[in-house]
Design a protein around this motif. Structure first.
Motif, PDB file in Angstrom:
ATOM      1  N   ALA A 180       0.830  -1.207   0.000  1.00  0.00           N
ATOM      2  CA  ALA A 180       0.000   0.000   0.000  1.00  0.00           C
ATOM      3  C   ALA A 180       0.863   1.255   0.000  1.00  0.00           C
ATOM      4  CB  ALA A 180      -0.931  -0.014   1.209  1.00  0.00           C
ATOM      5  N   LYS A 181       1.930   1.246   0.799  1.00  0.00           N
ATOM      6  CA  LYS A 181       2.823   2.400   0.844  1.00  0.00           C
ATOM      7  C   LYS A 181       3.532   2.601  -0.498  1.00  0.00           C
ATOM      8  CE  LYS A 181       3.768   2.433   5.822  1.00  0.00           C
ATOM      9  NZ  LYS A 181       4.812   2.313   6.873  1.00  0.00           N
ATOM     10  N   LEU A 182       3.933   1.484  -1.106  1.00  0.00           N
ATOM     11  CA  LEU A 182       4.592   1.578  -2.404  1.00  0.00           C
ATOM     12  C   LEU A 182       3.631   2.116  -3.459  1.00  0.00           C
ATOM     13  CD1 LEU A 182       7.032   1.109  -4.191  1.00  0.00           C
ATOM     14  CD2 LEU A 182       6.321  -1.282  -4.452  1.00  0.00           C
ATOM     15  N   GLN A 183       2.369   1.686  -3.381  1.00  0.00           N
ATOM     16  CA  GLN A 183       1.370   2.175  -4.329  1.00  0.00           C
ATOM     17  C   GLN A 183       1.162   3.680  -4.175  1.00  0.00           C
ATOM     18  OE1 GLN A 183      -0.453   0.199  -6.787  1.00  0.00           O
ATOM     19  NE2 GLN A 183      -0.530   2.344  -7.450  1.00  0.00           N
ATOM     20  N   GLU A 184       1.112   4.156  -2.936  1.00  0.00           N
ATOM     21  CA  GLU A 184       0.968   5.590  -2.686  1.00  0.00           C
ATOM     22  C   GLU A 184       2.151   6.362  -3.269  1.00  0.00           C
ATOM     23  OE1 GLU A 184       0.530   6.238   1.456  1.00  0.00           O
ATOM     24  OE2 GLU A 184      -1.443   5.262   1.598  1.00  0.00           O
ATOM     25  N   ARG A 185       3.338   5.783  -3.088  1.00  0.00           N
ATOM     26  CA  ARG A 185       4.539   6.432  -3.607  1.00  0.00           C
ATOM     27  C   ARG A 185       4.516   6.494  -5.133  1.00  0.00           C
ATOM     28  NH1 ARG A 185       8.251  10.214  -2.612  1.00  0.00           N
ATOM     29  NH2 ARG A 185      10.248   9.733  -3.609  1.00  0.00           N
ATOM     30  N   CYS A 186       4.072   5.438  -5.765  1.00  0.00           N
ATOM     31  CA  CYS A 186       3.989   5.411  -7.231  1.00  0.00           C
ATOM     32  C   CYS A 186       2.968   6.424  -7.746  1.00  0.00           C
ATOM     33  CB  CYS A 186       3.622   4.006  -7.701  1.00  0.00           C
ATOM     34  SG  CYS A 186       4.938   2.783  -7.482  1.00  0.00           S
ATOM     35  N   ASP A 187       1.822   6.494  -7.070  1.00  0.00           N
ATOM     36  CA  ASP A 187       0.793   7.454  -7.485  1.00  0.00           C
ATOM     37  C   ASP A 187       1.302   8.889  -7.363  1.00  0.00           C
ATOM     38  OD1 ASP A 187      -0.902   5.366  -7.979  1.00  0.00           O
ATOM     39  OD2 ASP A 187      -1.992   5.534  -6.075  1.00  0.00           O
ATOM     40  N   ALA A 188       2.007   9.183  -6.283  1.00  0.00           N
ATOM     41  CA  ALA A 188       2.544  10.528  -6.078  1.00  0.00           C
ATOM     42  C   ALA A 188       3.588  10.869  -7.138  1.00  0.00           C
ATOM     43  CB  ALA A 188       3.149  10.642  -4.681  1.00  0.00           C
ATOM     44  N   ALA A 189       4.410   9.880  -7.477  1.00  0.00           N
ATOM     45  CA  ALA A 189       5.439  10.101  -8.501  1.00  0.00           C
ATOM     46  C   ALA A 189       4.802  10.395  -9.852  1.00  0.00           C
ATOM     47  CB  ALA A 189       6.348   8.878  -8.597  1.00  0.00           C
ATOM     48  N   ARG A 190       3.718   9.691 -10.171  1.00  0.00           N
ATOM     49  CA  ARG A 190       3.033   9.905 -11.437  1.00  0.00           C
ATOM     50  C   ARG A 190       2.443  11.321 -11.504  1.00  0.00           C
ATOM     51  NH1 ARG A 190      -0.168   5.938 -14.201  1.00  0.00           N
ATOM     52  NH2 ARG A 190      -0.367   4.824 -12.243  1.00  0.00           N
ATOM     53  N   ILE A 191       1.780  11.751 -10.439  1.00  0.00           N
ATOM     54  CA  ILE A 191       1.168  13.083 -10.396  1.00  0.00           C
ATOM     55  C   ILE A 191       2.230  14.174 -10.492  1.00  0.00           C
ATOM     56  CG2 ILE A 191      -0.119  14.687  -8.939  1.00  0.00           C
ATOM     57  CD1 ILE A 191      -1.629  12.244  -7.827  1.00  0.00           C
ATOM     58  N   ASP A 192       3.317  13.999  -9.760  1.00  0.00           N
ATOM     59  CA  ASP A 192       4.388  14.994  -9.778  1.00  0.00           C
ATOM     60  C   ASP A 192       5.029  15.094 -11.156  1.00  0.00           C
ATOM     61  OD1 ASP A 192       6.384  16.786  -8.374  1.00  0.00           O
ATOM     62  OD2 ASP A 192       7.733  15.211  -9.095  1.00  0.00           O
ATOM     63  N   ALA A 193       5.247  13.959 -11.798  1.00  0.00           N
ATOM     64  CA  ALA A 193       5.872  13.953 -13.122  1.00  0.00           C
ATOM     65  C   ALA A 193       5.003  14.682 -14.136  1.00  0.00           C
ATOM     66  CB  ALA A 193       6.129  12.516 -13.570  1.00  0.00           C
ATOM     67  N   ARG A 194       3.699  14.394 -14.132  1.00  0.00           N
ATOM     68  CA  ARG A 194       2.810  15.050 -15.092  1.00  0.00           C
ATOM     69  C   ARG A 194       2.732  16.552 -14.838  1.00  0.00           C
ATOM     70  NH1 ARG A 194      -0.677  13.962 -18.899  1.00  0.00           N
ATOM     71  NH2 ARG A 194      -0.360  11.727 -18.681  1.00  0.00           N
ATOM     72  N   ALA A 195       2.667  16.948 -13.573  1.00  0.00           N
ATOM     73  CA  ALA A 195       2.581  18.375 -13.251  1.00  0.00           C
ATOM     74  C   ALA A 195       3.827  19.120 -13.713  1.00  0.00           C
ATOM     75  CB  ALA A 195       2.378  18.556 -11.745  1.00  0.00           C
ATOM     76  N   ARG A 196       4.988  18.512 -13.518  1.00  0.00           N
ATOM     77  CA  ARG A 196       6.229  19.168 -13.919  1.00  0.00           C
ATOM     78  C   ARG A 196       6.347  19.262 -15.435  1.00  0.00           C
ATOM     79  NH1 ARG A 196      10.862  16.139 -10.722  1.00  0.00           N
ATOM     80  NH2 ARG A 196      12.155  17.662 -11.817  1.00  0.00           N
ATOM     81  N   ILE A 197       5.895  18.244 -16.137  1.00  0.00           N
ATOM     82  CA  ILE A 197       5.929  18.272 -17.601  1.00  0.00           C
ATOM     83  C   ILE A 197       5.004  19.358 -18.131  1.00  0.00           C
ATOM     84  CG2 ILE A 197       5.248  17.000 -19.672  1.00  0.00           C
ATOM     85  CD1 ILE A 197       6.272  14.464 -18.272  1.00  0.00           C
ATOM     86  N   GLU A 198       3.782  19.419 -17.620  1.00  0.00           N
ATOM     87  CA  GLU A 198       2.828  20.415 -18.095  1.00  0.00           C
ATOM     88  C   GLU A 198       3.303  21.829 -17.785  1.00  0.00           C
ATOM     89  OE1 GLU A 198      -0.891  19.340 -16.389  1.00  0.00           O
ATOM     90  OE2 GLU A 198      -1.295  17.763 -17.875  1.00  0.00           O
TER      91      GLU A 198
END
Length: 218
Positions: A180-198
């Motif tokens: 569960a913790k790893l899943q949270e970390r992956c979700d946060a990484a995905r959101i951060d990556a998209r925000a920085r790209i945009e």
């Protein structure tokens, strides 16, 4: 003496603001005479009439147009003054936009604040041609193309993040809490990556350099 004239568009022309040059006598002229006075063609006089130049009497049924020299001179001077003011305003806006689109930092902006609009125009044209050459060489890529590439990478990146928790659970015997913790970390990484790209791609006037950043520091 009449000091104002109401034009066909309803605006008021201030004759006192644009007096005839010293020594020039006022009078009534026909179209050909007015054209000669202003050193233009009769077609130009016709165009000026359509643009609102004051007319004493309309020409019709064989009767020639009549113009008051003082009125026409004031109209022309005011029109030219407005054109110069509009151009000056456009130059100021162009200069402001050029500075903004160039993404100057504070030191650069202060250093180049004294550049004239003509200087900035020449710089912008030269910069455009440099970017075109760099793009043709493959050194630069348009933001739209970079966006498409990054969208494809984000899909691949997202798929990897989606399967990472299951992969780790199966191969490293993670507990449910750890997954569960790893899943949270992956979700946060995905959101951060998209925000920085945009955020990077939405910067005005930016051309993204190929290889200058490693996938925008992802």
């Amino acid at each position: 003496m009449l000091t104002t004239v109401t034009l066909v568009d309803g605006s008021v022309l201030d004759l006192a603001a644009w007096p005839l040059p010293e020594g020039m006598e006022d009078g009534t002229l026909n179209r050909a005479q007015l054209a000669r006075a202003f050193s233009v063609s009769e077609n130009t006089i016709t165009k000026w009439i359509s643009q609102g130049m004051p007319v004493m009497s309309d020409g019709q049924n064989g009767v020639a147009y009549e113009f008051r020299l003082r009125h026409c001179y004031a109209w022309r001077m005011e029109r030219d003054a407005r054109a110069r003011a509009a151009k000056a305003q456009g130059d100021r806006l162009a200069a402001q936009a050029a500075l903004a689109f160039r993404n100057l930092d504070e030191d650069q902006a202060e250093e180049e604040a004294e550049l004239t609009a003509d200087d900035l125009k020449k710089w912008s044209e030269a910069e455009y041609h440099r970017n075109r050459v760099a793009e043709q060489r493959g050194d630069l890529v348009r933001a739209g193309r970079m966006r498409e590439l990054l969208e494809e990478l984000m899909v691949s990146f997202g798929n990897a993040l989606d399967t990472l928790p299951d992969f780790c659970e199966l191969n490293f015997s993670l507990s449910a809490e750890q997954v569960a913790k790893l899943q949270e970390r992956c979700d946060a990484a995905r959101i951060d990556a998209r925000a920085r790209i945009e955020a990077a791609l939405l910067r005005p006037g930016e051309v993204v350099a190929m290889g200058a950043q490693k996938a925008l520091d992802l």
